[in-house]
Motif scaffolding. Structure first.
Motif, PDB file in Angstrom:
ATOM      1  N   ASN A  75       0.716  -1.191   0.001  1.00 18.70           N
ATOM      2  CA  ASN A  75       0.207   0.201  -0.095  1.00 18.70           C
ATOM      3  C   ASN A  75       0.974   1.165   0.000  1.00 18.70           C
ATOM      4  OD1 ASN A  75      -2.580  -1.387   0.208  1.00 18.70           O
ATOM      5  ND2 ASN A  75      -2.049  -1.600   2.300  1.00 18.70           N
ATOM      6  N   ILE A  76       0.542   2.150  -0.830  1.00 22.46           N
ATOM      7  CA  ILE A  76       0.901   3.553  -0.864  1.00 22.46           C
ATOM      8  C   ILE A  76      -0.227   4.271  -0.060  1.00 22.46           C
ATOM      9  CG2 ILE A  76       1.378   5.439  -2.130  1.00 22.46           C
ATOM     10  CD1 ILE A  76       2.062   3.603  -4.518  1.00 22.46           C
ATOM     11  N   TYR A  77       0.237   5.048   1.011  1.00 22.69           N
ATOM     12  CA  TYR A  77      -0.717   5.751   1.628  1.00 22.69           C
ATOM     13  C   TYR A  77      -0.686   7.471   1.561  1.00 22.69           C
ATOM     14  CZ  TYR A  77      -1.876   1.760   4.440  1.00 22.69           C
ATOM     15  OH  TYR A  77      -2.309   0.410   5.044  1.00 22.69           O
ATOM     16  N   LYS A  78      -1.579   7.892   1.466  1.00 24.44           N
ATOM     17  CA  LYS A  78      -1.978   9.595   1.806  1.00 24.44           C
ATOM     18  C   LYS A  78      -2.730   9.637   2.874  1.00 24.44           C
ATOM     19  CE  LYS A  78      -2.992  14.010  -0.311  1.00 24.44           C
ATOM     20  NZ  LYS A  78      -2.872  14.766  -1.401  1.00 24.44           N
ATOM     21  N   ILE A  79      -2.317  10.508   3.743  1.00 24.09           N
ATOM     22  CA  ILE A  79      -2.990  10.896   4.879  1.00 24.09           C
ATOM     23  C   ILE A  79      -2.951  12.423   5.090  1.00 24.09           C
ATOM     24  CG2 ILE A  79      -2.673   8.583   5.965  1.00 24.09           C
ATOM     25  CD1 ILE A  79      -0.345   9.979   8.012  1.00 24.09           C
ATOM     26  N   PHE A  80      -4.100  12.757   5.752  1.00 22.15           N
ATOM     27  CA  PHE A  80      -4.267  14.100   6.119  1.00 22.15           C
ATOM     28  C   PHE A  80      -4.294  14.356   7.848  1.00 22.15           C
ATOM     29  CE2 PHE A  80      -5.780  13.909   1.938  1.00 22.15           C
ATOM     30  CZ  PHE A  80      -5.310  15.214   1.178  1.00 22.15           C
ATOM     31  N   VAL A  81      -3.378  14.776   8.297  1.00 25.11           N
ATOM     32  CA  VAL A  81      -3.258  15.116   9.908  1.00 25.11           C
ATOM     33  C   VAL A  81      -2.971  16.425   9.926  1.00 25.11           C
ATOM     34  CG1 VAL A  81      -1.985  14.464  11.884  1.00 25.11           C
ATOM     35  CG2 VAL A  81      -2.230  12.586  10.140  1.00 25.11           C
ATOM     36  N   ASP A  82      -3.802  17.182  10.956  1.00 22.49           N
ATOM     37  CA  ASP A  82      -3.602  18.636  11.228  1.00 22.49           C
ATOM     38  C   ASP A  82      -3.466  19.205   9.845  1.00 22.49           C
ATOM     39  OD1 ASP A  82      -3.645  17.519  13.843  1.00 22.49           O
ATOM     40  OD2 ASP A  82      -1.363  18.196  14.233  1.00 22.49           O
ATOM     41  N   ASN A  83      -4.293  19.059   8.874  1.00 21.21           N
ATOM     42  CA  ASN A  83      -4.356  19.788   7.587  1.00 21.21           C
ATOM     43  C   ASN A  83      -3.038  19.836   6.978  1.00 21.21           C
ATOM     44  OD1 ASN A  83      -6.857  20.800   8.128  1.00 21.21           O
ATOM     45  ND2 ASN A  83      -6.349  22.452   9.274  1.00 21.21           N
ATOM     46  N   PHE A  84      -2.135  18.810   7.241  1.00 24.35           N
ATOM     47  CA  PHE A  84      -1.005  18.540   6.336  1.00 24.35           C
ATOM     48  C   PHE A  84      -0.990  17.236   5.683  1.00 24.35           C
ATOM     49  CE2 PHE A  84       0.580  21.379   9.739  1.00 24.35           C
ATOM     50  CZ  PHE A  84       1.122  22.278   8.844  1.00 24.35           C
ATOM     51  N   SER A  85      -0.939  17.089   4.292  1.00 24.76           N
ATOM     52  CA  SER A  85      -0.996  16.076   3.566  1.00 24.76           C
ATOM     53  C   SER A  85       0.368  15.182   3.477  1.00 24.76           C
ATOM     54  CB  SER A  85      -1.477  16.146   2.269  1.00 24.76           C
ATOM     55  OG  SER A  85      -0.490  16.909   1.334  1.00 24.76           O
ATOM     56  N   VAL A  86       0.492  13.881   3.864  1.00 23.47           N
ATOM     57  CA  VAL A  86       1.465  13.194   3.674  1.00 23.47           C
ATOM     58  C   VAL A  86       1.362  11.962   2.791  1.00 23.47           C
ATOM     59  CG1 VAL A  86       3.311  11.743   5.058  1.00 23.47           C
ATOM     60  CG2 VAL A  86       2.371  13.792   6.178  1.00 23.47           C
ATOM     61  N   VAL A  87       2.366  11.735   2.112  1.00 21.43           N
ATOM     62  CA  VAL A  87       2.297  10.541   1.150  1.00 21.43           C
ATOM     63  C   VAL A  87       3.376   9.646   1.669  1.00 21.43           C
ATOM     64  CG1 VAL A  87       2.517   9.615  -1.279  1.00 21.43           C
ATOM     65  CG2 VAL A  87       1.388  11.579  -0.833  1.00 21.43           C
ATOM     66  N   ILE A  88       3.210   8.417   1.850  1.00 25.22           N
ATOM     67  CA  ILE A  88       3.943   7.357   2.169  1.00 25.22           C
ATOM     68  C   ILE A  88       4.310   6.292   1.203  1.00 25.22           C
ATOM     69  CG2 ILE A  88       4.926   5.436   3.817  1.00 25.22           C
ATOM     70  CD1 ILE A  88       2.321   7.050   5.674  1.00 25.22           C
ATOM     71  N   LEU A  89       5.234   6.427   0.193  1.00 21.28           N
ATOM     72  CA  LEU A  89       5.688   5.477  -0.897  1.00 21.28           C
ATOM     73  C   LEU A  89       6.189   4.172  -0.351  1.00 21.28           C
ATOM     74  CD1 LEU A  89       6.970   7.744  -3.797  1.00 21.28           C
ATOM     75  CD2 LEU A  89       4.620   6.928  -3.393  1.00 21.28           C
ATOM     76  N   ASN A  90       5.712   3.107  -1.093  1.00 20.61           N
ATOM     77  CA  ASN A  90       6.290   1.822  -0.621  1.00 20.61           C
ATOM     78  C   ASN A  90       5.949   0.920  -1.527  1.00 20.61           C
ATOM     79  OD1 ASN A  90       7.225  -0.129   1.336  1.00 20.61           O
ATOM     80  ND2 ASN A  90       5.049  -0.691   1.483  1.00 20.61           N
ATOM     81  N   GLY A  91       6.556  -0.135  -1.811  1.00 21.37           N
ATOM     82  CA  GLY A  91       6.751  -0.898  -2.811  1.00 21.37           C
ATOM     83  C   GLY A  91       6.587  -0.333  -4.544  1.00 21.37           C
ATOM     84  N   VAL A  92       7.393   0.731  -4.589  1.00 19.90           N
ATOM     85  CA  VAL A  92       7.567   1.420  -6.142  1.00 19.90           C
ATOM     86  C   VAL A  92       8.545   1.043  -6.737  1.00 19.90           C
ATOM     87  CG1 VAL A  92       7.344   3.587  -6.739  1.00 19.90           C
ATOM     88  CG2 VAL A  92       6.007   3.126  -4.863  1.00 19.90           C
ATOM     89  N   SER A  93       8.752   0.532  -7.802  1.00 23.96           N
ATOM     90  CA  SER A  93       9.885   0.415  -8.584  1.00 23.96           C
ATOM     91  C   SER A  93       9.736   1.072  -9.960  1.00 23.96           C
ATOM     92  CB  SER A  93      10.238  -0.986  -8.814  1.00 23.96           C
ATOM     93  OG  SER A  93       9.010  -1.571  -9.353  1.00 23.96           O
ATOM     94  N   GLN A  94       8.810   1.603 -10.465  1.00 23.35           N
ATOM     95  CA  GLN A  94       8.881   2.383 -11.490  1.00 23.35           C
ATOM     96  C   GLN A  94       7.758   3.730 -11.431  1.00 23.35           C
ATOM     97  OE1 GLN A  94       6.510  -0.819 -13.616  1.00 23.35           O
ATOM     98  NE2 GLN A  94       4.570  -0.252 -12.678  1.00 23.35           N
ATOM     99  N   LYS A  95       7.686   4.658 -12.338  1.00 26.69           N
ATOM    100  CA  LYS A  95       6.896   5.919 -12.562  1.00 26.69           C
ATOM    101  C   LYS A  95       5.412   5.545 -11.957  1.00 26.69           C
ATOM    102  CE  LYS A  95       7.613   9.368 -14.654  1.00 26.69           C
ATOM    103  NZ  LYS A  95       7.738  10.376 -15.821  1.00 26.69           N
ATOM    104  N   LEU A  96       4.785   6.462 -11.370  1.00 24.53           N
ATOM    105  CA  LEU A  96       3.532   6.255 -10.786  1.00 24.53           C
ATOM    106  C   LEU A  96       2.625   6.283 -12.131  1.00 24.53           C
ATOM    107  CD1 LEU A  96       3.501   7.987  -7.414  1.00 24.53           C
ATOM    108  CD2 LEU A  96       3.937   5.681  -7.758  1.00 24.53           C
ATOM    109  N   THR A  97       1.309   5.801 -12.229  1.00 29.62           N
ATOM    110  CA  THR A  97       0.518   6.049 -13.116  1.00 29.62           C
ATOM    111  C   THR A  97      -0.410   7.298 -12.968  1.00 29.62           C
ATOM    112  OG1 THR A  97      -1.477   4.754 -11.981  1.00 29.62           O
ATOM    113  CG2 THR A  97       0.105   3.631 -13.322  1.00 29.62           C
ATOM    114  N   ASP A  98      -0.740   7.988 -14.024  1.00 31.17           N
ATOM    115  CA  ASP A  98      -1.530   9.044 -14.114  1.00 31.17           C
ATOM    116  C   ASP A  98      -2.759   9.108 -13.010  1.00 31.17           C
ATOM    117  OD1 ASP A  98      -0.154  10.364 -15.865  1.00 31.17           O
ATOM    118  OD2 ASP A  98      -1.119   9.966 -17.630  1.00 31.17           O
TER     119      ASP A  98
END
Length: 173
Positions: A75-98
């Motif tokens: 899983n790749i996660y995007k979370i919003f905590v205290d109005n800030f957005s954080v993306v946690i990339l994991n398991g990625v070996s190629q460019k992300l799709t559109d």
């Protein structure tokens, strides 16, 4: 919000009213929300509301978007905590799709793994992903000295070593 790094894929996000942990394996974190990179992680000793599958959720005021990585099914996660957005990339070996980039959207903080040898990710692909997401801050994690040197060469600077990062309007560019 404060971000703490405990090694490997293990992070804790301390908001004003909620604590979110990512892959808190064997560290005894007591979090309100737990995000697991894979459904293969044992949840027997984990405290908090556990998420380990793709989808969109809201718990305790935290918006969670979980996107399955097409290469590893982690899983790749995007979370919003205290109005800030954080993306946690994991398991990625190629460019992300559109489609993945559209789900990720605007990002304040990007947590970018630098496991260049084990998953096929290269410094060039990591840099392309960074440019596609265009976060305000990037935090590299899960690296060795060789991968960190490749990152520094591709990105043009060596990141400062920190286990904690405070996210505020004044700390973000």
């Amino acid at each position: 919000m404060k971000i703490k790094y405990f090694g490997d894929l293990n992070f804790e996000f301390l908001g004003k009213k909620v604590t979110v942990a990512h892959d808190p394996v064997n560290n005894g974190l007591d979090s309100d929300i737990v995000l697991l990179s894979s459904d293969k992680i044992d949840t027997a000793n984990i405290k908090g509301k556990v998420f380990n599958w793709p989808g969109e959720y809201e718990v305790n005021g935290v918006v969670i978007i979980a996107i399955e990585s097409p290469t590893t099914r982690d899983n790749i996660y995007k979370i919003f905590v205290d109005n800030f957005s954080v993306v946690i990339l994991n398991g990625v070996s190629q460019k992300l799709t559109d489609e993945m980039l559209e789900k990720i959207g605007n990002t304040d903080v990007l947590l970018l793994p630098l496991r260049f040898d084990s998953q096929g990710l290269t410094a060039e692909i990591a840099h392309d992903i960074y440019e596609d997401i265009d976060p305000r801050v990037v935090i590299p994690y899960d690296f060795d000295e060789k991968s960190l040197a490749e990152f520094a060469k591709e990105f043009g600077s060596m990141p400062a070593a920190e286990d904690n990062f405070e996210v505020s309007e004044t700390s973000l560019p």
